[in-house]
Design a protein around this motif. Structure first.
Motif, PDB file in Angstrom:
ATOM      1  N   MET A 178      22.658  18.385  -6.826  1.00 54.81           N
ATOM      2  CA  MET A 178      24.103  18.414  -6.321  1.00 54.81           C
ATOM      3  C   MET A 178      24.933  18.900  -7.583  1.00 54.81           C
ATOM      4  O   MET A 178      24.856  17.987  -8.757  1.00 54.81           O
ATOM      5  N   LYS A 179      25.486  19.834  -7.733  1.00 53.56           N
ATOM      6  CA  LYS A 179      26.202  20.447  -8.887  1.00 53.56           C
ATOM      7  C   LYS A 179      27.774  19.388  -9.047  1.00 53.56           C
ATOM      8  O   LYS A 179      28.352  18.913  -8.051  1.00 53.56           O
ATOM      9  N   PRO A 180      28.013  18.962 -10.235  1.00 57.97           N
ATOM     10  CA  PRO A 180      29.212  18.012 -10.388  1.00 57.97           C
ATOM     11  C   PRO A 180      30.387  18.730  -9.757  1.00 57.97           C
ATOM     12  O   PRO A 180      30.722  19.922 -10.237  1.00 57.97           O
ATOM     13  N   ASN A 181      31.130  18.483  -9.104  1.00 62.40           N
ATOM     14  CA  ASN A 181      32.686  18.704  -8.590  1.00 62.40           C
ATOM     15  C   ASN A 181      33.717  18.090  -9.485  1.00 62.40           C
ATOM     16  O   ASN A 181      34.193  17.231  -8.850  1.00 62.40           O
ATOM     17  N   ILE A 182      34.102  18.291 -10.853  1.00 54.83           N
ATOM     18  CA  ILE A 182      34.800  17.260 -11.695  1.00 54.83           C
ATOM     19  C   ILE A 182      35.735  18.063 -12.198  1.00 54.83           C
ATOM     20  O   ILE A 182      36.812  17.655 -13.261  1.00 54.83           O
ATOM     21  N   GLY A 183      36.192  19.322 -11.748  1.00 49.68           N
ATOM     22  CA  GLY A 183      37.350  20.033 -12.167  1.00 49.68           C
ATOM     23  C   GLY A 183      37.160  20.814 -13.531  1.00 49.68           C
ATOM     24  O   GLY A 183      38.230  21.527 -14.064  1.00 49.68           O
ATOM     25  N   ILE A 184      35.939  21.044 -13.824  1.00 50.14           N
ATOM     26  CA  ILE A 184      35.443  21.920 -14.911  1.00 50.14           C
ATOM     27  C   ILE A 184      34.511  22.888 -14.345  1.00 50.14           C
ATOM     28  O   ILE A 184      33.486  22.489 -13.927  1.00 50.14           O
ATOM     29  N   ASN A 185      34.608  24.131 -14.378  1.00 52.28           N
ATOM     30  CA  ASN A 185      33.925  25.181 -14.084  1.00 52.28           C
ATOM     31  C   ASN A 185      32.229  25.180 -14.702  1.00 52.28           C
ATOM     32  O   ASN A 185      32.296  24.653 -15.691  1.00 52.28           O
ATOM     33  N   GLU A 186      31.527  25.689 -14.106  1.00 49.18           N
ATOM     34  CA  GLU A 186      30.222  25.761 -14.706  1.00 49.18           C
ATOM     35  C   GLU A 186      30.083  26.563 -16.003  1.00 49.18           C
ATOM     36  O   GLU A 186      29.282  25.793 -17.004  1.00 49.18           O
ATOM     37  N   ALA A 187      30.686  27.555 -16.178  1.00 50.35           N
ATOM     38  CA  ALA A 187      30.580  28.198 -17.661  1.00 50.35           C
ATOM     39  C   ALA A 187      31.140  26.992 -18.578  1.00 50.35           C
ATOM     40  O   ALA A 187      30.352  27.086 -19.811  1.00 50.35           O
ATOM     41  N   ASP A 188      32.181  26.461 -18.303  1.00 53.90           N
ATOM     42  CA  ASP A 188      32.882  25.669 -19.479  1.00 53.90           C
ATOM     43  C   ASP A 188      31.948  24.512 -19.509  1.00 53.90           C
ATOM     44  O   ASP A 188      31.615  24.002 -20.721  1.00 53.90           O
ATOM     45  N   ARG A 189      31.377  23.940 -18.489  1.00 55.77           N
ATOM     46  CA  ARG A 189      30.447  22.595 -18.602  1.00 55.77           C
ATOM     47  C   ARG A 189      29.302  23.019 -19.572  1.00 55.77           C
ATOM     48  O   ARG A 189      28.729  22.255 -20.151  1.00 55.77           O
ATOM     49  N   LYS A 190      28.714  24.245 -19.078  1.00 50.20           N
ATOM     50  CA  LYS A 190      27.831  24.803 -19.842  1.00 50.20           C
ATOM     51  C   LYS A 190      27.900  25.016 -21.376  1.00 50.20           C
ATOM     52  O   LYS A 190      27.041  24.670 -22.361  1.00 50.20           O
ATOM     53  N   GLU A 226      23.472  11.078 -22.206  1.00 47.61           N
ATOM     54  CA  GLU A 226      24.376  10.535 -21.079  1.00 47.61           C
ATOM     55  C   GLU A 226      25.615  11.467 -20.691  1.00 47.61           C
ATOM     56  O   GLU A 226      25.709  11.853 -19.526  1.00 47.61           O
ATOM     57  N   ARG A 227      26.418  11.910 -21.760  1.00 45.87           N
ATOM     58  CA  ARG A 227      27.372  12.629 -21.527  1.00 45.87           C
ATOM     59  C   ARG A 227      26.960  14.076 -21.204  1.00 45.87           C
ATOM     60  O   ARG A 227      27.758  14.725 -20.214  1.00 45.87           O
ATOM     61  N   ILE A 228      26.077  14.425 -21.688  1.00 52.55           N
ATOM     62  CA  ILE A 228      25.361  15.901 -21.128  1.00 52.55           C
ATOM     63  C   ILE A 228      25.031  15.647 -19.709  1.00 52.55           C
ATOM     64  O   ILE A 228      25.329  16.460 -19.003  1.00 52.55           O
ATOM     65  N   ARG A 229      24.477  14.564 -19.191  1.00 50.37           N
ATOM     66  CA  ARG A 229      23.936  14.541 -17.914  1.00 50.37           C
ATOM     67  C   ARG A 229      25.119  14.341 -16.973  1.00 50.37           C
ATOM     68  O   ARG A 229      25.125  14.797 -15.988  1.00 50.37           O
ATOM     69  N   LYS A 230      26.256  13.634 -17.481  1.00 55.40           N
ATOM     70  CA  LYS A 230      27.345  13.389 -16.639  1.00 55.40           C
ATOM     71  C   LYS A 230      27.958  14.622 -16.372  1.00 55.40           C
ATOM     72  O   LYS A 230      28.756  14.831 -15.100  1.00 55.40           O
ATOM     73  N   ILE A 231      27.868  15.765 -17.079  1.00 56.10           N
ATOM     74  CA  ILE A 231      28.788  16.952 -16.862  1.00 56.10           C
ATOM     75  C   ILE A 231      27.744  18.264 -16.296  1.00 56.10           C
ATOM     76  O   ILE A 231      28.029  19.264 -16.078  1.00 56.10           O
TER      77      ILE A 231
END
Length: 157
Positions: free
Chosen positions: A1-13, A68-73
């Motif tokens: 499941m993709k994170p729903n944390i208020g940051i779009n996929e392109a920005d998280r990438k 772990e931060r990479i995994r969190k996003i």
């Protein structure tokens, strides 16, 4: 499941890509610090052996927190030597003669390089990629590296 944390996929990438470079730098610096710990020679062997052990212990914790931060996003952390060598800004090559001054100088330069890389990402993470959490996270990392660099630099005064 993709994170729903208020940051779009392109920005998280984009953030994950920069954090992956940072993780590679941390790993290379960790390895170089281990090398100093294992191979230090000279009249200050004992004290420097212990000093480098403390430094690589801190770097081990930093590496884990970056991964772990990479995994969190929502992304996977690079975890192979080939990936690290491809992503790092640092050089694996050492010009040191296994003496404390050579190791200290080389490690200090690497810490300062990482500090500059982190500093250059603090504002973009928050403003361009809407990731204040990672911006705050790397600010803490930068401060840790500044402290470690201070300890290395203090040997030259």
């Amino acid at each position: 499941m993709k994170p729903n944390i208020g940051i779009n996929e392109a920005d998280r990438k984009a953030v994950s890509d920069q954090l992956s470079k940072l993780l590679a730098d941390e790993f290379v610096l960790y390895t170089k610090t281990r090398n100093a710990h294992w191979n230090i020679e000279g009249p200050d062997f004992h004290s420097m052996h212990i000093f480098f052990e403390e430094q690589y212990g801190q770097l081990d914790e930093l590496m884990d927190s970056v991964a772990e931060r990479i995994r969190k996003i929502g992304h996977y952390a690079p975890a192979t030597l080939a990936q690290f060598l491809q992503l790092t800004h640092l050089t694996e090559k050492s010009d040191s003669k296994n003496d404390s001054q050579g190791f200290l100088k080389e490690l200090l330069e690497d810490h300062e390089s990482i500090i500059e890389f982190i500093r250059g990402n603090i504002n973009p993470f928050a403003t361009e990629y809407n990731d204040a959490g990672t911006s705050d996270f790397i600010t803490g990392l930068m401060e840790t590296h500044e402290g470690m660099a201070w300890m290395l630099r203090s040997h030259f005064r």
